[in-house]
Motif scaffolding. Structure first.
Motif, mmCIF file in Angstrom:
data_model
loop_
_atom_site.group_PDB
_atom_site.id
_atom_site.type_symbol
_atom_site.label_atom_id
_atom_site.label_comp_id
_atom_site.label_asym_id
_atom_site.label_seq_id
_atom_site.Cartn_x
_atom_site.Cartn_y
_atom_site.Cartn_z
ATOM 1 N N MET A 19 18.405 47.761 44.380
ATOM 2 C CA MET A 19 19.328 48.123 43.415
ATOM 3 C C MET A 19 20.421 47.118 43.119
ATOM 4 S SD MET A 19 20.796 51.887 42.742
ATOM 5 C CE MET A 19 18.985 52.511 41.984
ATOM 6 N N LYS A 20 20.917 46.789 42.136
ATOM 7 C CA LYS A 20 22.165 46.139 41.984
ATOM 8 C C LYS A 20 23.121 46.931 41.409
ATOM 9 C CE LYS A 20 21.595 41.922 40.145
ATOM 10 N NZ LYS A 20 21.132 40.827 39.224
ATOM 11 N N VAL A 21 24.294 46.858 41.898
ATOM 12 C CA VAL A 21 25.419 47.564 41.566
ATOM 13 C C VAL A 21 26.740 46.827 41.445
ATOM 14 C CG1 VAL A 21 26.824 49.615 42.198
ATOM 15 C CG2 VAL A 21 24.555 49.446 43.092
ATOM 16 N N ALA A 22 27.445 46.915 40.092
ATOM 17 C CA ALA A 22 28.666 46.505 39.966
ATOM 18 C C ALA A 22 29.780 47.233 40.256
ATOM 19 C CB ALA A 22 28.694 45.769 38.377
ATOM 20 N N ILE A 23 30.909 46.718 40.822
ATOM 21 C CA ILE A 23 32.222 47.673 41.048
ATOM 22 C C ILE A 23 33.131 46.760 40.550
ATOM 23 C CG2 ILE A 23 33.548 48.630 42.791
ATOM 24 C CD1 ILE A 23 31.117 49.111 44.474
ATOM 25 N N ILE A 24 33.874 47.660 39.612
ATOM 26 C CA ILE A 24 35.111 46.922 38.815
ATOM 27 C C ILE A 24 36.187 47.181 39.506
ATOM 28 C CG2 ILE A 24 36.131 46.322 36.760
ATOM 29 C CD1 ILE A 24 32.971 46.156 36.984
ATOM 30 N N GLY A 25 36.778 46.262 40.360
ATOM 31 C CA GLY A 25 38.252 46.698 41.006
ATOM 32 C C GLY A 25 38.025 46.693 42.484
ATOM 33 N N ALA A 26 38.760 46.102 43.150
ATOM 34 C CA ALA A 26 38.753 45.565 44.632
ATOM 35 C C ALA A 26 40.066 46.188 45.115
ATOM 36 C CB ALA A 26 38.729 44.057 45.078
ATOM 37 N N THR A 45 28.115 43.740 43.683
ATOM 38 C CA THR A 45 29.043 42.666 43.505
ATOM 39 C C THR A 45 30.486 43.481 42.876
ATOM 40 O OG1 THR A 45 27.220 41.448 42.543
ATOM 41 C CG2 THR A 45 29.666 40.644 41.787
ATOM 42 N N VAL A 46 31.573 42.988 43.256
ATOM 43 C CA VAL A 46 32.743 43.606 43.313
ATOM 44 C C VAL A 46 33.425 42.586 42.425
ATOM 45 C CG1 VAL A 46 34.963 44.543 44.042
ATOM 46 C CG2 VAL A 46 32.796 44.709 45.402
ATOM 47 N N PHE A 47 34.211 42.808 41.041
ATOM 48 C CA PHE A 47 34.836 42.035 40.430
ATOM 49 C C PHE A 47 36.348 42.604 40.406
ATOM 50 C CE2 PHE A 47 30.436 42.414 38.680
ATOM 51 C CZ PHE A 47 30.153 40.890 38.540
ATOM 52 N N GLU A 48 37.020 41.527 40.524
ATOM 53 C CA GLU A 48 38.529 41.936 40.815
ATOM 54 C C GLU A 48 39.366 40.827 40.002
ATOM 55 O OE1 GLU A 48 42.377 42.777 41.458
ATOM 56 O OE2 GLU A 48 40.696 44.194 42.227
ATOM 57 N N LYS A 49 40.078 41.458 39.240
ATOM 58 C CA LYS A 49 41.134 40.534 38.515
ATOM 59 C C LYS A 49 42.329 39.764 39.058
ATOM 60 C CE LYS A 49 44.224 44.392 36.907
ATOM 61 N NZ LYS A 49 45.026 44.986 35.689
ATOM 62 N N LYS A 50 42.720 40.358 40.046
ATOM 63 C CA LYS A 50 43.711 39.477 40.726
ATOM 64 C C LYS A 50 43.160 38.357 41.418
ATOM 65 C CE LYS A 50 45.592 43.105 42.852
ATOM 66 N NZ LYS A 50 46.307 43.999 43.652
ATOM 67 N N GLU A 51 44.181 37.316 41.805
ATOM 68 C CA GLU A 51 43.622 36.307 42.848
ATOM 69 C C GLU A 51 43.587 36.458 44.222
ATOM 70 O OE1 GLU A 51 46.527 33.271 42.070
ATOM 71 O OE2 GLU A 51 45.886 32.856 39.844
#
Length: 331
Positions: A19-26, A45-51
């Motif tokens: 199962m593939k899960v996307a998490i928005i925000g670290a 997979t976690v997607f984080e906007k900051k560097e």
């Protein structure tokens, strides 16, 4: 870990694959969920906007419950707080906590949990600002999407949900050693000033409605002859916003899960995360359970806080000098 939980992630009932899960925000909630879901076998997979990972504007004052969620954070403790003095204009109250509060560096806590998530197999992508088009595409690429993207959540906006009520938090520091075991607060109309001894330094701050918070804080600093270093600020949400959606949900600050009396959100967010993990991948059941758990606490807490402030400012003589409370829940 129960075997059925692992199977829920390892084998989707529809595709018989991971199962593939996307998490928005670290932030802390997103990283905690990534850690636990990856540990079960999900492809996270976690997607984080900051560097860089790590929240800088936060007092990092957590009850001992933080060790139940992240035992490894024991090494991050800077000081321990077992009570707080509340200074109303004509009376000072002492609040004793059933559970001690631990002073930690939130930035270090986030990075600790990020390492745990990566070791479990989660992938963290930095400098990626997820937009509405991405979320539309993610629904084809991932089987579940979890929005942990803070006060101005893109996931919440994508779902066309109402925004929470916003408060402004401002903090700064004085380089002076203080290992006192109590914090101090000074109530304002809709929030409070605070002082937290952090061991090697002292933190001062304010949480209030955005309009007027800065000027109130400046007046407080001037009145008490305080000159702060490293002043930062952040918007703090407060509400209960969980979508009726089986594929996309929210957790933590994106859902407005902060305590009505202190605006602290880490423990509440992690409790919500555990409800999500318990019911994963059933987001509707997750919504039902946390609604039952949190809504009564939010409503009761708002009422008690208003009553407490009313008597504190108008009839302080009617309030006891010493009160003992549960720091994370008033009921």
């Amino acid at each position: 870990m129960h075997e059925y939980q692992r199977y829920l992630c390892l084998y989707s009932w529809k595709f018989a694959r991971v199962m593939k899960v996307a998490i928005i925000g670290a932030g802390i909630c997103g990283l905690y969920l990534a850690w636990k879901l990856a540990d079960r076998g999900c492809e996270v997979t976690v997607f984080e906007k900051k560097e860089k990972i790590g929240k800088k504007t936060c007092s990092g004052l957590f009850s001992e419950r933080i060790l139940e969620f992240v035992p490894q954070s024991q090494n991050l403790i800077q000081n321990e707080i077992d009570s707080s003095l509340i200074h109303f204009p004509k009376k000072t109250l002492k609040i004793k906590f059933f559970k001690k509060f631990l002073v930690m560096d939130h930035f270090q806590l986030d990075n600790l949990v990020a390492k745990l998530a990566e070791r479990a197999g989660a992938k963290i992508i930095l400098n990626y600002n997820v937009n509405k088009e991405d979320l539309f595409r993610f629904q084809n690429d991932f089987e579940r999407i979890i929005g942990c993207d803070g006060a101005f959540s893109t996931a919440r906006k994508y779902l066309k949900l109402k925004p929470p009520q916003f408060y402004l938090g401002i903090q700064g520091f004085i380089s002076k050693e203080d290992n006192s075991n109590f914090a101090e607060t000074w109530p304002t109309k809709s929030g409070f000033f605070w002082k937290i001894p952090r061991g090697k330094e002292i933190e001062y701050g304010i949480v209030e409605k955005p309009k007027g918070a800065k000027s109130l804080f400046n007046e407080f600093l001037k009145k008490n002859n305080l000159r702060l270093e490293r002043i930062t600020s952040a918007i703090i949400p407060q509400d209960f916003i969980i979508p009726k959606n089986q594929k996309i949900t929210l957790c933590g600050d994106s859902a407005g899960l902060t305590k009505p009396w202190s605006r602290g959100g880490v423990i509440w967010g992690l409790i919500a995360a555990n409800f999500l993990l318990k019911n994963f991948p059933d987001f509707l059941k997750y919504r039902k359970e946390i609604k039952k758990f949190f809504l009564p606490k939010i409503i009761f807490s708002k009422i008690i806080t208003k009553i407490f402030y009313f008597f504190g400012f108008k009839f302080p003589q009617l309030l006891p000098k010493n009160i003992k409370i549960e720091g994370d829940f008033l009921i």
